[in-house]
Write a protein that holds these residues in place. Sequence first.
Motif, PDB file in Angstrom:
ATOM      1  N   ARG A   1      78.448  34.522  25.543  1.00 53.85           N
ATOM      2  CA  ARG A   1      77.060  34.797  25.939  1.00 53.85           C
ATOM      3  C   ARG A   1      76.072  34.244  24.919  1.00 53.85           C
ATOM      4  O   ARG A   1      75.031  33.715  25.287  1.00 53.85           O
TER       5      ARG A   1
ATOM      6  N   ARG B   1      75.928  30.628  25.618  1.00 50.78           N
ATOM      7  CA  ARG B   1      75.285  30.360  26.909  1.00 50.78           C
ATOM      8  C   ARG B   1      73.762  30.442  26.787  1.00 50.78           C
ATOM      9  O   ARG B   1      73.040  29.717  27.454  1.00 50.78           O
TER      10      ARG B   1
ATOM     11  N   LYS C   1      72.294  42.201  28.164  1.00 47.51           N
ATOM     12  CA  LYS C   1      73.675  42.204  28.638  1.00 47.51           C
ATOM     13  C   LYS C   1      74.567  43.157  27.849  1.00 47.51           C
ATOM     14  O   LYS C   1      75.465  43.783  28.414  1.00 47.51           O
TER      15      LYS C   1
END
Length: 96
Positions: free
Chosen positions: A29, A32, A78
Amino acid sequence: MNKYELALVISTKIEDDAKEAVLEKVKSRIERYGGTITNVDDQGRKKLAYEIQDMMEGFYYFIQFDAPSETPAKLEEKLRIQDHVIRFLIVKPDAE
């Protein structure tokens, strides 16, 4: 790019392979969202200061990364809902 450090505490109620999967998911993540991981420090299993979700221990990780300024907010979004992450904190270290 700014420097950040993520302090991550993962539940001790999961298997080792699941723990590694959670860590890899967090690292992916970061990448990303435009970050570059510079260091991952595995502190191992440590005692918590107080009981969290019926646990007195957790697996501690410190992840240093370089990223744009919007990355920490996206990452926090997240991490709040990710299974087996019981605590986290993203800080911008002082310039030395």
